[in-house]
Motif scaffolding. Structure first.
Motif, mmCIF file in Angstrom:
data_model
loop_
_atom_site.group_PDB
_atom_site.id
_atom_site.type_symbol
_atom_site.label_atom_id
_atom_site.label_comp_id
_atom_site.label_asym_id
_atom_site.label_seq_id
_atom_site.Cartn_x
_atom_site.Cartn_y
_atom_site.Cartn_z
ATOM 1 N N GLU A 98 12.528 -4.208 -2.463
ATOM 2 C CA GLU A 98 12.210 -4.123 -1.041
ATOM 3 C C GLU A 98 13.249 -3.303 -0.283
ATOM 4 O O GLU A 98 12.898 -2.448 0.533
ATOM 5 N N ILE A 99 14.523 -3.567 -0.548
ATOM 6 C CA ILE A 99 15.588 -2.821 0.133
ATOM 7 C C ILE A 99 15.508 -1.340 -0.219
ATOM 8 O O ILE A 99 15.658 -0.470 0.653
ATOM 9 N N LEU A 100 15.251 -1.032 -1.496
ATOM 10 C CA LEU A 100 15.139 0.369 -1.914
ATOM 11 C C LEU A 100 13.925 1.032 -1.270
ATOM 12 O O LEU A 100 14.024 2.153 -0.755
ATOM 13 N N ALA A 101 12.794 0.346 -1.283
ATOM 14 C CA ALA A 101 11.573 0.912 -0.679
ATOM 15 C C ALA A 101 11.780 1.185 0.810
ATOM 16 O O ALA A 101 11.361 2.230 1.333
ATOM 17 N N ASP A 102 12.434 0.259 1.500
ATOM 18 C CA ASP A 102 12.716 0.460 2.929
ATOM 19 C C ASP A 102 13.624 1.663 3.136
ATOM 20 O O ASP A 102 13.410 2.471 4.048
ATOM 21 N N ALA A 103 14.659 1.789 2.295
ATOM 22 C CA ALA A 103 15.596 2.904 2.422
ATOM 23 C C ALA A 103 14.873 4.240 2.263
ATOM 24 O O ALA A 103 15.095 5.182 3.044
ATOM 25 N N ILE A 104 14.007 4.323 1.274
ATOM 26 C CA ILE A 104 13.276 5.577 1.033
ATOM 27 C C ILE A 104 12.303 5.865 2.176
ATOM 28 O O ILE A 104 12.187 6.998 2.650
ATOM 29 N N GLN A 105 11.628 4.814 2.643
ATOM 30 C CA GLN A 105 10.659 4.987 3.740
ATOM 31 C C GLN A 105 11.356 5.425 5.032
ATOM 32 O O GLN A 105 10.812 6.211 5.816
ATOM 33 N N GLN A 106 12.577 4.961 5.259
ATOM 34 C CA GLN A 106 13.318 5.282 6.481
ATOM 35 C C GLN A 106 13.953 6.667 6.442
ATOM 36 O O GLN A 106 14.390 7.180 7.475
ATOM 37 N N SER A 107 14.006 7.292 5.277
ATOM 38 C CA SER A 107 14.737 8.556 5.116
ATOM 39 C C SER A 107 13.967 9.739 5.695
ATOM 40 O O SER A 107 12.762 9.886 5.458
ATOM 41 N N ASP A 108 14.687 10.592 6.411
ATOM 42 C CA ASP A 108 14.110 11.837 6.908
ATOM 43 C C ASP A 108 14.257 12.960 5.887
ATOM 44 O O ASP A 108 13.935 14.114 6.177
ATOM 45 N N PHE A 109 14.749 12.640 4.721
ATOM 46 C CA PHE A 109 15.009 13.621 3.668
ATOM 47 C C PHE A 109 14.332 13.137 2.385
ATOM 48 O O PHE A 109 14.091 11.941 2.213
ATOM 49 N N PRO A 110 14.016 14.044 1.469
ATOM 50 C CA PRO A 110 13.395 13.626 0.203
ATOM 51 C C PRO A 110 14.418 13.068 -0.776
ATOM 52 O O PRO A 110 15.582 13.480 -0.787
ATOM 53 N N TRP A 111 13.968 12.122 -1.596
ATOM 54 C CA TRP A 111 14.761 11.608 -2.722
ATOM 55 C C TRP A 111 14.246 12.294 -3.986
ATOM 56 O O TRP A 111 13.070 12.133 -4.352
ATOM 57 N N LEU A 112 15.099 13.057 -4.617
ATOM 58 C CA LEU A 112 14.703 13.804 -5.806
ATOM 59 C C LEU A 112 14.898 12.924 -7.037
ATOM 60 O O LEU A 112 15.979 12.385 -7.248
ATOM 61 N N SER A 113 13.848 12.784 -7.813
ATOM 62 C CA SER A 113 13.943 11.874 -8.973
ATOM 63 C C SER A 113 12.983 12.338 -10.059
ATOM 64 O O SER A 113 11.984 11.695 -10.347
ATOM 65 N N ALA A 114 13.314 13.468 -10.670
ATOM 66 C CA ALA A 114 12.419 14.062 -11.662
ATOM 67 C C ALA A 114 12.157 13.146 -12.842
ATOM 68 O O ALA A 114 11.064 13.176 -13.431
ATOM 69 N N ASN A 115 13.136 12.310 -13.218
ATOM 70 C CA ASN A 115 12.974 11.507 -14.440
ATOM 71 C C ASN A 115 12.775 10.018 -14.168
ATOM 72 O O ASN A 115 12.745 9.227 -15.106
ATOM 73 N N ILE A 116 12.645 9.613 -12.899
ATOM 74 C CA ILE A 116 12.351 8.205 -12.580
ATOM 75 C C ILE A 116 10.871 8.133 -12.232
ATOM 76 O O ILE A 116 10.449 8.567 -11.163
ATOM 77 N N LEU A 117 10.109 7.599 -13.174
ATOM 78 C CA LEU A 117 8.654 7.746 -13.131
ATOM 79 C C LEU A 117 7.947 6.419 -12.866
ATOM 80 O O LEU A 117 8.452 5.352 -13.205
ATOM 81 N N ASP A 118 6.778 6.531 -12.281
ATOM 82 C CA ASP A 118 5.881 5.385 -12.138
ATOM 83 C C ASP A 118 5.230 5.138 -13.500
ATOM 84 O O ASP A 118 4.645 6.051 -14.087
ATOM 85 N N GLU A 119 5.363 3.923 -14.007
ATOM 86 C CA GLU A 119 4.843 3.622 -15.348
ATOM 87 C C GLU A 119 3.348 3.889 -15.467
ATOM 88 O O GLU A 119 2.859 4.282 -16.513
ATOM 89 N N SER A 120 2.608 3.671 -14.384
ATOM 90 C CA SER A 120 1.150 3.795 -14.464
ATOM 91 C C SER A 120 0.680 5.244 -14.375
ATOM 92 O O SER A 120 -0.314 5.623 -14.991
ATOM 93 N N THR A 121 1.396 6.085 -13.618
ATOM 94 C CA THR A 121 0.954 7.477 -13.447
ATOM 95 C C THR A 121 1.788 8.467 -14.243
ATOM 96 O O THR A 121 1.372 9.605 -14.439
ATOM 97 N N ASN A 122 2.992 8.045 -14.670
ATOM 98 C CA ASN A 122 3.945 8.906 -15.374
ATOM 99 C C ASN A 122 4.401 10.082 -14.507
ATOM 100 O O ASN A 122 4.827 11.124 -15.020
#
Length: 517
Positions: A98-122
């Protein structure tokens, strides 16, 4: 063009050391002044954060406990600085989804994460794999972000459920090739929350090649990287590795990295003619007044919380020498073991002295004392271990020591290239002896539980923090062992609750282990 970057800020927004409340030349409010001045001089400025941003200070612990319905202060500051992108660090996951999701949602900048993937969509779960910045005069810069994929070895499983951490090196190799072919950038920057696994000059391994750090391999084996920004190891590095400019700016907002790139137009294309990297401390930098105003209420609230008396110590629980607190049972270590055993109901406990700056507890214990001695939001796990697992773990801990001039000393591998004093464990509920002069792997003897020699085939319940329980620190004997139960409260909360039940604590130590030459 100029690139400014931070890494491993660990919640250090303000120019203060919370353990002592002394002013210090650290923090994002000072770094903001650096970025502002750079932008007044040039339009071609890129600012990046390389991860481990939101966890690590009492400020952030207090935010999570009391103010999590508000804007995350670290995100609020980065928004106001106007950074171009951030990369996820391993500690971004510490406070839960929850804290991480809020942090990302509040950001005015993108979080780059090429290798951190959603298990369902890859596909990248938290942001794009890379961004393109089009600068003055048509210069095109690509910035790709990757994170150490070793996170499942440390993090609580429920914090990373549904997330797949793909190999950072292999993922980066794929994306560099694709970006070079499809985007054709003039400058290609990699922001990697990870460090170097080998000596930068000799190429000799400086740690177990587990995949936690792959920076050297990235420089040697991936074609097309101009700049590699690194972190995670809390080292200060600048230089060239196989014609790749590398940097690492330490930790806790003490310094930042600066890359200056000169380009020249040849045959209608911009070509890099020079690259230089440097590290800069925040001495003689004024704090940004707007950000100081933004932080005022949260900082005052944090200071009030830190100064609350929580409990009292009778006797001496202060740590004068961290080395002595590791070779002989110390009352502060006894206290942490008692807290863990009380919270879990288990009579074998494992802990470590987490930091060489830990001072233990004086007669009056405040929240400031607790969070400055126990700075990680660890939870507890009870594992079912065999006697052999316990022996193996003790032997791993015994590697912390060496013999120098016929005296027990710290093994240099636990100091360089990154201090890892927290990877030496002490046990409670068993007795044992470490004979440091014996060969590694044969140093531990006389292991007893309830006055009987430990049975290597029998199983025992052991309480330890979640980092160690998942094998963190190369304690592979703990990986995938049966979990008896988990205590989903962080260490600060458990210590506070222990003081509520026991207002006065006697500073005593059960001398259950011996470390000798």
């Amino acid at each position: 063009m100029t690139l400014l970057y931070t890494s491993d800020i660990h919640g250090n927004a303000m120019p203060v050391l919370y353990g002592t409340n002394e002013k210090a030349d650290i923090g994002l409010v000072k770094y903001a002044s650096v970025v502002k001045e750079a932008r007044q001089k040039s339009e071609n400025i890129i600012a990046i954060d390389n991860g481990d941003l939101i966890q690590g200070t009492p400020l952030m612990t207090h935010y999570v406990k009391e103010y999590s319905n508000r804007e995350n202060p670290m995100i609020g500051i980065m928004n106001r600085i106007g950074i171009d992108a951030a990369v996820l660090g391993n500690h971004e996951f510490n406070f839960g989804k929850e804290i991480l999701a809020d942090a990302i949602q509040q950001s005015d900048f993108p979080w780059l994460s090429a290798n951190i993937l959603d298990e369902s969509t890859n596909k990248p779960k938290f942001g794009p794999p890379y961004i393109i910045k089009n600068l003055e005069n048509g210069v095109k810069a690509a910035i790709v972000g990757v994170t150490t994929h070793y996170i499942p070895n440390w993090e609580a499983p429920d914090h990373i459920k549904g997330v797949h951490f793909a190999d950072a090196f292999k993922t980066l190799e794929k994306w560099i090739m694709q970006i070079r072919e499809t985007e054709n950038p003039d400058v290609l920057i990699v922001s990697y929350h990870g460090g170097f696994e080998r000596d930068l000059q000799t190429g000799e391994p400086t740690e177990k090649l587990s995949g936690e750090n792959q920076g050297y391999q990235m420089c040697q084996e991936i074609e097309g990287i101009d700049i590699l920004l690194t972190g995670h190891q809390h080292r200060r590095l600048s230089g060239m590795v196989n014609d790749v400019l590398i940097l690492q700016p330490g930790n806790n907002g003490q310094a930042y990295g600066k890359v200056e790139i000169e380009l020249e137009k040849r045959n209608e294309r911009w070509v890099i003619t020079d690259r230089s990297g440097s590290l800069h401390e925040l001495r003689d930098i004024e704090s940004d007044s707007m950000l100081m105003d933004y932080m005022e209420e949260m900082e005052k609230s944090t200071q009030r919380w830190l100064d609350q008396p929580i409990g009292y110590i009778e006797g001496d629980m202060t740590i004068e020498d961290p080395f002595l607190a590791r070779v002989k049972k110390h009352p502060f270590i006894q206290f942490i073991q008692d807290v863990q055993m009380d919270a879990s109901g288990i009579d074998i406990s494992v802990t470590s002295l987490l930091n060489n700056t830990s001072t233990g507890f004086g007669p009056v214990v405040t929240m400031r004392d607790i969070v400055s001695n126990y700075m990680y939001p660890n939870t507890l796990v009870v594992l079912e271990l065999t006697g052999q697992d316990i022996k193996d773990a003790l032997e791993k801990s015994a590697e912390y020591f060496t013999v120098t001039d016929n005296q027990v000393a710290v093994n240099p591998a636990y100091i360089y290239p990154k201090p890892q004093h927290y990877n030496y464990d002490m046990w409670e509920g068993i007795t044992y002896t470490i004979q440091v002069s014996n060969p590694v792997g044969t140093r531990v003897r006389d292991i007893f539980y309830q006055d009987r020699p430990i049975d290597f085939h029998q199983t025992y319940h052991v309480v330890l923090n979640n980092y160690r329980a998942s094998g963190g620190g190369n304690y592979d004997m703990f990986k995938n062992k049966p979990v008896v139960k988990e205590i989903q409260k962080d260490a600060v909360e458990m210590i506070r609750e222990y003081f509520e039940k026991n207002q006065k604590i006697q500073a005593t130590a059960n001398a259950n282990f011996t470390v000798q030459v």
